[in-house]
Design an enzyme around this catalytic site. Sequence first.
Site, PDB file in Angstrom:
ATOM      1  N   LYS A   1     -13.387  -9.105  -4.411  1.00 16.45           N
ATOM      2  CA  LYS A   1     -13.876  -9.759  -3.370  1.00 16.45           C
ATOM      3  C   LYS A   1     -15.370 -10.072  -3.394  1.00 16.45           C
ATOM      4  O   LYS A   1     -16.113  -9.086  -3.814  1.00 16.45           O
ATOM      5  CB  LYS A   1     -13.445  -9.238  -1.882  1.00 16.45           C
ATOM      6  CG  LYS A   1     -12.126  -8.913  -1.712  1.00 16.45           C
ATOM      7  CD  LYS A   1     -11.670  -8.317  -0.348  1.00 16.45           C
ATOM      8  CE  LYS A   1     -10.532  -7.940  -0.233  1.00 16.45           C
ATOM      9  NZ  LYS A   1     -10.303  -6.329  -0.719  1.00 16.45           N
TER      10      LYS A   1
ATOM     11  N   SER B   1      -2.847   4.148  -0.374  1.00 22.15           N
ATOM     12  CA  SER B   1      -2.575   5.473  -0.221  1.00 22.15           C
ATOM     13  C   SER B   1      -3.086   6.061  -1.808  1.00 22.15           C
ATOM     14  O   SER B   1      -3.066   5.346  -2.674  1.00 22.15           O
ATOM     15  CB  SER B   1      -1.315   6.103  -0.145  1.00 22.15           C
ATOM     16  OG  SER B   1      -1.100   7.348  -0.327  1.00 22.15           O
TER      17      SER B   1
ATOM     18  N   SER C   1     -10.923 -14.016   3.267  1.00 17.51           N
ATOM     19  CA  SER C   1     -10.459 -12.749   4.271  1.00 17.51           C
ATOM     20  C   SER C   1     -11.268 -12.712   5.498  1.00 17.51           C
ATOM     21  O   SER C   1     -12.428 -13.145   5.686  1.00 17.51           O
ATOM     22  CB  SER C   1     -10.762 -11.757   3.354  1.00 17.51           C
ATOM     23  OG  SER C   1     -10.533 -10.450   4.198  1.00 17.51           O
TER      24      SER C   1
ATOM     25  N   ASP D   1      -5.308  -4.448  -4.935  1.00 21.05           N
ATOM     26  CA  ASP D   1      -6.770  -5.067  -4.159  1.00 21.05           C
ATOM     27  C   ASP D   1      -7.926  -4.154  -4.119  1.00 21.05           C
ATOM     28  O   ASP D   1      -7.952  -3.293  -3.299  1.00 21.05           O
ATOM     29  CB  ASP D   1      -6.111  -5.175  -2.607  1.00 21.05           C
ATOM     30  CG  ASP D   1      -6.956  -5.832  -1.642  1.00 21.05           C
ATOM     31  OD1 ASP D   1      -7.132  -7.029  -1.746  1.00 21.05           O
ATOM     32  OD2 ASP D   1      -7.837  -5.259  -0.855  1.00 21.05           O
TER      33      ASP D   1
ATOM     34  N   ARG E   1       3.712   9.191  -1.328  1.00 24.97           N
ATOM     35  CA  ARG E   1       3.480   8.156  -0.289  1.00 24.97           C
ATOM     36  C   ARG E   1       3.383   6.641  -0.933  1.00 24.97           C
ATOM     37  O   ARG E   1       3.812   5.649  -0.450  1.00 24.97           O
ATOM     38  CB  ARG E   1       2.127   8.223   0.347  1.00 24.97           C
ATOM     39  CG  ARG E   1       2.311   9.300   1.621  1.00 24.97           C
ATOM     40  CD  ARG E   1       0.713   9.648   2.147  1.00 24.97           C
ATOM     41  NE  ARG E   1       0.809  10.270   3.547  1.00 24.97           N
ATOM     42  CZ  ARG E   1      -0.006  10.789   4.279  1.00 24.97           C
ATOM     43  NH1 ARG E   1      -1.137  10.262   3.989  1.00 24.97           N
ATOM     44  NH2 ARG E   1      -0.186  11.496   5.154  1.00 24.97           N
TER      45      ARG E   1
ATOM     46  N   SER F   1      -4.808  -3.261   6.356  1.00 18.35           N
ATOM     47  CA  SER F   1      -4.438  -2.129   7.343  1.00 18.35           C
ATOM     48  C   SER F   1      -3.031  -2.298   7.865  1.00 18.35           C
ATOM     49  O   SER F   1      -2.912  -2.215   9.019  1.00 18.35           O
ATOM     50  CB  SER F   1      -5.360  -2.095   8.238  1.00 18.35           C
ATOM     51  OG  SER F   1      -6.716  -2.001   7.830  1.00 18.35           O
ATOM     52  N   PRO F   2      -2.021  -2.696   7.065  1.00 18.37           N
ATOM     53  CA  PRO F   2      -0.634  -2.879   7.574  1.00 18.37           C
ATOM     54  C   PRO F   2      -0.033  -1.644   8.234  1.00 18.37           C
ATOM     55  O   PRO F   2       0.982  -1.532   8.868  1.00 18.37           O
ATOM     56  CB  PRO F   2       0.210  -3.058   6.395  1.00 18.37           C
ATOM     57  CG  PRO F   2      -0.731  -2.473   5.193  1.00 18.37           C
ATOM     58  CD  PRO F   2      -1.947  -2.709   5.560  1.00 18.37           C
TER      59      PRO F   2
ATOM     60  N   HIS G   1     -14.917 -11.822   1.227  1.00 18.99           N
ATOM     61  CA  HIS G   1     -14.627 -10.763   1.977  1.00 18.99           C
ATOM     62  C   HIS G   1     -14.684 -11.007   3.676  1.00 18.99           C
ATOM     63  O   HIS G   1     -13.935 -10.703   4.253  1.00 18.99           O
ATOM     64  CB  HIS G   1     -15.567  -9.613   1.473  1.00 18.99           C
ATOM     65  CG  HIS G   1     -14.785  -8.374   1.676  1.00 18.99           C
ATOM     66  ND1 HIS G   1     -14.970  -7.368   0.720  1.00 18.99           N
ATOM     67  CD2 HIS G   1     -14.233  -7.913   2.671  1.00 18.99           C
ATOM     68  CE1 HIS G   1     -14.111  -6.144   1.320  1.00 18.99           C
ATOM     69  NE2 HIS G   1     -13.787  -6.320   2.461  1.00 18.99           N
TER      70      HIS G   1
ATOM     71  N   TYR H   1     -15.953  -1.966  -2.327  1.00 20.80           N
ATOM     72  CA  TYR H   1     -15.181  -0.662  -2.346  1.00 20.80           C
ATOM     73  C   TYR H   1     -15.794   0.156  -3.463  1.00 20.80           C
ATOM     74  O   TYR H   1     -15.493   1.371  -3.688  1.00 20.80           O
ATOM     75  CB  TYR H   1     -13.826  -0.722  -2.797  1.00 20.80           C
ATOM     76  CG  TYR H   1     -12.921  -1.806  -1.629  1.00 20.80           C
ATOM     77  CD1 TYR H   1     -13.637  -1.832  -0.579  1.00 20.80           C
ATOM     78  CD2 TYR H   1     -11.621  -2.257  -1.897  1.00 20.80           C
ATOM     79  CE1 TYR H   1     -12.861  -2.876   0.433  1.00 20.80           C
ATOM     80  CE2 TYR H   1     -11.198  -3.135  -1.076  1.00 20.80           C
ATOM     81  CZ  TYR H   1     -11.889  -3.340   0.180  1.00 20.80           C
ATOM     82  OH  TYR H   1     -10.964  -4.263   0.932  1.00 20.80           O
TER      83      TYR H   1
HETATM   84  N1  LIG Z   1     -10.586  -7.718   3.734  1.00 14.26           N
HETATM   85  C1  LIG Z   1     -10.888  -6.616   4.327  1.00 14.26           C
HETATM   86  O1  LIG Z   1     -11.823  -6.685   5.039  1.00 14.26           O
HETATM   87  C2  LIG Z   1      -9.940  -5.473   4.588  1.00 14.26           C
HETATM   88  C3  LIG Z   1     -10.264  -4.590   5.411  1.00 14.26           C
HETATM   89  C4  LIG Z   1      -9.455  -3.292   5.252  1.00 14.26           C
HETATM   90  C5  LIG Z   1      -8.781  -3.156   4.403  1.00 14.26           C
HETATM   91  N2  LIG Z   1      -8.584  -3.975   3.334  1.00 14.26           N
HETATM   92  C6  LIG Z   1      -7.605  -3.746   2.354  1.00 14.26           C
HETATM   93  O2  LIG Z   1      -6.302  -3.326   2.924  1.00 14.26           O
HETATM   94  C7  LIG Z   1      -6.061  -2.176   2.325  1.00 14.26           C
HETATM   95  C8  LIG Z   1      -4.928  -1.375   3.201  1.00 14.26           C
HETATM   96  O3  LIG Z   1      -5.771  -1.167   4.586  1.00 14.26           O
HETATM   97  P1  LIG Z   1      -6.427   0.236   5.129  1.00 14.26           P
HETATM   98  O4  LIG Z   1      -6.658   0.931   3.727  1.00 14.26           O
HETATM   99  O5  LIG Z   1      -7.463   0.022   5.977  1.00 14.26           O
HETATM  100  O6  LIG Z   1      -5.226   0.900   5.851  1.00 14.26           O
HETATM  101  P2  LIG Z   1      -3.683   1.288   5.829  1.00 14.26           P
HETATM  102  O7  LIG Z   1      -3.306   0.848   4.405  1.00 14.26           O
HETATM  103  O8  LIG Z   1      -3.037   0.658   6.856  1.00 14.26           O
HETATM  104  O9  LIG Z   1      -3.471   2.707   6.016  1.00 14.26           O
HETATM  105  C9  LIG Z   1      -4.136   3.610   4.970  1.00 14.26           C
HETATM  106  C10 LIG Z   1      -4.161   5.239   5.509  1.00 14.26           C
HETATM  107  O10 LIG Z   1      -2.652   5.415   5.761  1.00 14.26           O
HETATM  108  C11 LIG Z   1      -2.374   6.822   4.826  1.00 14.26           C
HETATM  109  N3  LIG Z   1      -0.960   6.328   4.336  1.00 14.26           N
HETATM  110  C12 LIG Z   1      -0.827   5.633   3.486  1.00 14.26           C
HETATM  111  N4  LIG Z   1       0.751   5.569   3.321  1.00 14.26           N
HETATM  112  C13 LIG Z   1       1.083   6.282   4.068  1.00 14.26           C
HETATM  113  C14 LIG Z   1       2.547   6.884   4.500  1.00 14.26           C
HETATM  114  N5  LIG Z   1       3.346   6.519   4.159  1.00 14.26           N
HETATM  115  N6  LIG Z   1       2.599   7.676   5.563  1.00 14.26           N
HETATM  116  C15 LIG Z   1       1.419   8.214   6.384  1.00 14.26           C
HETATM  117  N7  LIG Z   1       0.295   7.770   6.079  1.00 14.26           N
HETATM  118  C16 LIG Z   1       0.000   7.106   4.960  1.00 14.26           C
HETATM  119  C17 LIG Z   1      -3.514   6.665   3.864  1.00 14.26           C
HETATM  120  O11 LIG Z   1      -3.989   7.957   3.644  1.00 14.26           O
HETATM  121  P3  LIG Z   1      -3.620   8.593   2.089  1.00 14.26           P
HETATM  122  O12 LIG Z   1      -4.480   7.776   1.095  1.00 14.26           O
HETATM  123  O13 LIG Z   1      -4.104   9.901   2.262  1.00 14.26           O
HETATM  124  O14 LIG Z   1      -1.951   8.728   1.753  1.00 14.26           O
HETATM  125  C18 LIG Z   1      -4.553   5.995   4.749  1.00 14.26           C
HETATM  126  O15 LIG Z   1      -5.334   6.994   5.394  1.00 14.26           O
HETATM  127  C19 LIG Z   1      -7.407  -1.569   1.832  1.00 14.26           C
HETATM  128  O16 LIG Z   1      -7.199  -0.392   1.038  1.00 14.26           O
HETATM  129  C20 LIG Z   1      -8.010  -2.568   1.330  1.00 14.26           C
HETATM  130  O17 LIG Z   1      -7.530  -2.594   0.037  1.00 14.26           O
HETATM  131  C21 LIG Z   1      -9.259  -5.231   3.428  1.00 14.26           C
END
Ligand SMILES: NC(=O)c1ccc[n+]([C@@H]2O[C@H](COP(=O)([O-])OP(=O)(O)OC[C@H]3O[C@@H](n4cnc5c(N)ncnc54)[C@H](OP(=O)(O)O)[C@@H]3O)[C@@H](O)[C@H]2O)c1
Length: 276
Positions: free
Chosen positions: A78, A234, A140, A48, A239, A191-192, A111, A53
Amino acid sequence: MSPAIPSFQMNNGLGIPALGLGTWRSAEGREAEGAVRHALEAGYRLFDSASFYANERSVGRAIRESLVPRSEVFVTTKVWNTDHGYDAALQAFDNSAGRLGLEYVDLYLIHWPVERLRLDTWRALETLNAEGRCRSIGVSNYVVHHLEELLDHSNVVPAVNQIELHPYNYLSRKDTLDLCRDESIVVEAYSPLTKGRRLRDPRLRRIAEAYGKTPAQVLLRWGIQHEFVVIPKSSHPDRIRENADIFDFSLSTEHMEELDSFDEALATAWDPTDRP
Ligand SMILES: NC(=O)c1ccc[n+]([C@@H]2O[C@H](COP(=O)([O-])OP(=O)(O)OC[C@H]3O[C@@H](n4cnc5c(N)ncnc54)[C@H](OP(=O)(O)O)[C@@H]3O)[C@@H](O)[C@H]2O)c1
């Protein structure tokens, strides 16, 4: 070796892997390239990205240089808020495809539901879809009123709606989830892992201990059992592997219901509900 990552079917008949790698804040260069390479080795096939980004070059390079055939990889990018409108969105797609170094992307998303121009942008995505340059198109951060407007004015029903989703906002998103289910729109949970903000929740940790899994794995498994695509980010190899190791156990109905009840309307990003 963990079981393979299953796929869900989209409303256009194509498959989408149930788990993918998020790349927001994976910096262009060694970080993003390394994350994609490690994820490919761990069995991930969905990536993704987004023009916003600023890492499409690295994501594309890692995919192109891997031994995994392009046809087995599912690449999402996006169109950003400043590129809305028919011509601007077509140009933005060309720019993204150029940076990725790919002839087509598997999924191209709007997006954010930018006011006024988003229907023109959708028409551009329909054109790209008809030309085969995006195999699937979607949106999105669309909630009910954005989706209803789109469904009333479009020829192609979005294949995917990517929204923030985890047990801590699930019930608050129920109306959007119900509409997506009625229209067979796959929900992709961003952000799961709550960006890490609820991984220490004692209730979540207790459930994780019952399965010998980590809190992160329980959040992702919860999403999969609701048939949401999950895209944890990550850039750490351990991780990345941990987050994919969720296909050898199932949460009980009781634990699913308990997790569903964690709702606190948590929004770790800008909440789209009040956006006109
Ligand atoms: N469409 C949109 O508007 C939108 C908005 C937000 C996000 N997204 C997409 O969704 C993806 C995921 O969401 P997100 O990045 O916001 O948050 P997320 O996946 O919920 O959390 C990522 C955070 O958790 C840490 N992490 C990952 N695996 C872990 C584990 N097993 N144990 C502990 N900590 C862990 C990561 O750190 P490390 O990297 O240091 O491991 C990072 O700080 C984004 O990267 C993006 O591709 C889309």
